[in-house]
Design a protein around this motif. Structure first.
Motif, short mmCIF file in Angstrom:
data_model
loop_
_atom_site.label_atom_id
_atom_site.label_comp_id
_atom_site.label_asym_id
_atom_site.label_seq_id
_atom_site.Cartn_x
_atom_site.Cartn_y
_atom_site.Cartn_z
N CYS A 133 -5.68 6.34 -7.69
CA CYS A 133 -5.22 6.06 -6.55
C CYS A 133 -4.43 7.59 -5.63
O CYS A 133 -5.19 7.69 -5.00
N LYS A 169 -2.48 -5.16 -9.90
CA LYS A 169 -3.18 -3.96 -8.87
C LYS A 169 -4.38 -3.95 -9.31
O LYS A 169 -5.16 -4.32 -10.17
N LEU A 197 -7.46 -2.36 -7.03
CA LEU A 197 -8.17 -1.08 -5.87
C LEU A 197 -9.41 -1.97 -5.12
O LEU A 197 -9.97 -2.77 -5.15
N SER A 222 -5.34 -0.54 -1.32
CA SER A 222 -4.90 -0.52 -2.22
C SER A 222 -3.93 -1.94 -2.87
O SER A 222 -3.61 -2.73 -1.72
N ASN A 237 1.12 -1.32 0.00
CA ASN A 237 -0.01 0.05 -0.13
C ASN A 237 1.06 1.24 -0.12
O ASN A 237 1.02 2.31 0.67
#
Length: 582
Positions: free
Chosen positions: A304, A333, A335, A321, A236
């Motif tokens: 982000c 990747k 979220l 994240s 994160n």
């Protein structure tokens, strides 16, 4: 936000549930002291009381708000010294105490708040010298100490290397600093008289200690980065440390290995899955990015950067994240967001089921409430968020609906961050990707190469508003040549209001008398006029964000008043209170 509140701050505010994390009572007429009970809001993330008439001292027990990141008490009548106890709020990133009556020295304790990014102390009665320890705050990018009674030498390291004249103006006894400050040089004798030798020794010792500690931390950080890592836990690095970290394996299990059964939807930048973690009962939504092209990775970074800055009840809440390597050794990747059980607005405006019922359509009152949520969110992004954010892709599929049918604006993958620091702002907004709004909602000027602007968001908002109350998509087949949704509504505004209104709205109510019908027609006309005003061809002709939000509140409140939907009115009042405190 201005809710026309006066008197002292209600004590009931401090009895909020433990999950309350955002309190904004700015620009009202509140007076009196800040109650000691403020320390009971232990989970508070942001406290904004700017632009009131609050007075007295800041209570020391504000240090109990350990996760506070943003404290804005500017433009009030606070007095006394700045409390040393603020040093205990280690994650405090923005502290704004400008335009008050604070006196005494700038506490050296502020130099121990390692995450401090912005510090505003202008227009007070502060005196003494500027603490040297402030130049050791490596995260500090903005400092304003103008119009005080500060004296002696301005440091010239850290943030003071780039400080501007405007940040120190109004302190006639300051000297030295960098050349761009244009201050008089400091004489050795003057400095010796002003600063005791013992204090100089203490400051040098403290500076040496902090420098040594910084070197140790730098070496430790570099060694950690250079060490090969096979850790597949969520890194994160973009979001702040207080966000909960969720391992990749937990996301894998919670989505049943990202199976189609848990697929909530697909978009240009990836897919969204329903996720239930082993350790929690609540459901989450995981947005997994397609990293096949570089712009999708930039979308992750852009989202982000936007999500870490925004705090509003009507914006989708990010949980964390995840940037790591998946079980196949590929870059991963994602979220993680709060889960919205009622899906997105597009599914309610255009249900897949051929039969429209009260279970899959929206009433007029529900649509009004949803639009108010949306305009509140957009107004926050354009006028109150720091730095300001342009969403760039406002459309029904990016509006999510919570269990109580309140709306959340989501998907900031192509948003733009407006910053006074132009170079940094362009970097964080990923200008190289270009504007990629959605057909039918994207502002006309974007097609001509114009830069992103708040007027572009207003255009999309206007089209969305017209779609919500006509039930017609701006890209449906009936719109061709010179006819579009804007022109369609404009041509029928006066004499065919009910004819162009979405008929599914009337499934939710019984027969109306003539007076009520007139009121409903007036409401629809007002909504359509606002939608037309927002979606005009030229940006300069469109409504301003603040005016659009105020007008939509008026339309909603007038409808509730004349139709006697007291239950809906109470619900709306409750949601406005939540908007203040969340």
């Amino acid at each position: 936000m201005n809710y026309h509140l006066n008197g002292s701050i209600p004590r009931e505010i401090f009895k909020l549930p433990s999950h309350s994390w955002y309190l904004d009572l700015s620009y009202n007429s509140l007076s009196g002291p800040l109650p000691n009970e403020v320390g009971s809001l232990v989970n508070l993330n942001r406290l904004t009381l700017s632009g009131n008439r609050l007075s007295g001292k800041i209570p020391d027990n504000i240090q109990n708000c350990l996760v506070l990141e943003w404290l804005s008490l500017d433009n009030n009548l606070f007095e006394g010294s700045i409390p040393q106890s603020l040093k205990n709020i280690k994650g405090l990133g923005i502290l704004n105490l400008a335009m008050n009556k604070f006196s005494g020295n700038i506490p050296e304790a502020l130099g121990s708040i390692g995450y401090m990014k912005e510090l505003y102390l202008s227009h007070n009665n502060l005196s003494g010298f500027i603490p040297l320890v402030l130049q050791n705050l490596t995260s500090l990018t903005r400092l304003d100490i103008s119009f005080n009674n500060l004296q002696v030498e301005v440091p010239n390291e850290g943030v003071f290397r780039n400080i501007t004249y405007l940040a120190v103006v109004g302190n006639i006894n300051l000297c030295g600093g960098t050349p761009q400050l244009h201050l008089a040089p400091c004489s050795v004798s003057k400095n010796t008289e002003k600063i005791p030798k013992s204090l100089v020794i203490s400051l040098v010792t403290a500076g040496a200690f902090l420098f040594s500690l910084s070197v140790i931390l730098l070496i430790w950080t570099l060694s950690k980065k250079l060490r090969p890592s096979k850790n597949i836990f969520a890194q994160n690095s973009i979001l702040d440390d207080h966000y909960k970290r969720i391992p990749y394996n937990a996301l894998l299990r919670g989505t049943n290995e990202f199976s189609e059964v848990n697929l909530l939807g697909r978009g240009g930048y990836g897919a969204v899955y329903k996720c239930v973690l082993d350790t929690e009962e609540r459901t989450l939504a995981v947005k997994v990015f397609n990293l096949g092209q570089s712009r999708y990775s930039k979308s992750f970074e852009a989202e982000c950067q936007s999500m870490r800055r925004i705090r509003h009840r009507s914006l989708i809440k990010i949980i964390t994240s995840c940037s790591t390597v998946n079980h196949q050794g590929e870059e991963f990747k994602a979220l993680v967001f709060e889960f919205m059980p009622n899906g997105n607005l597009d599914g309610w405006l255009h249900p897949k089921s051929q039969e429209s019922t009260t279970n899959n359509t929206l009433s007029l009152a529900q649509r009004l409430a949803i639009v108010v949520d949306i305009v509140d969110a957009v107004e926050y992004l354009h006028n109150y968020c720091q730095p300001l954010v342009i969403h760039c892709d406002i459309k029904p599929s990016n509006i999510l609906l919570a269990e109580d049918m309140s709306a959340r604006v989501g998907d900031f993958g192509i948003s733009r961050i407006l910053q006074e620091n132009t170079i940094e702002g362009m970097q964080t907004s990923y200008s190289s990707t270009g504007i990629r709004g959605s057909i039918g909602y994207v502002a006309p000027e974007y097609g001509e190469g114009s830069a992103a602007s708040t007027a572009g968001d207003i255009y999309s908002l206007g089209i969305l508003l017209l779609e919500m109350f006509t039930g017609r998509s701006p890209i449906e087949g009936t719109f061709r040549d010179s006819l579009d949704l804007h022109r369609f509504v404009e041509d029928a505004l006066q004499d065919r209001t009910f004819e162009i209104a979405d008929p599914t709205m009337w499934l939710h109510g019984g027969q109306h008398d003539n007076t009520t019908s007139i009121r409903i027609q007036e409401c629809l006309v007002s909504v359509f006029r606002l939608g037309i005003s927002c979606s005009k061809q030229q940006p300069r002709d469109r409504a301003l964000t603040r005016d659009a939000a105020a007008e939509m509140h008026t339309i909603r409140d007038t409808y509730l008043k004349f139709t006697g939907e007291h239950g809906a009115e109470r619900e709306a009042s409750t949601r406005e209170i939540q908007n203040i405190v969340e």
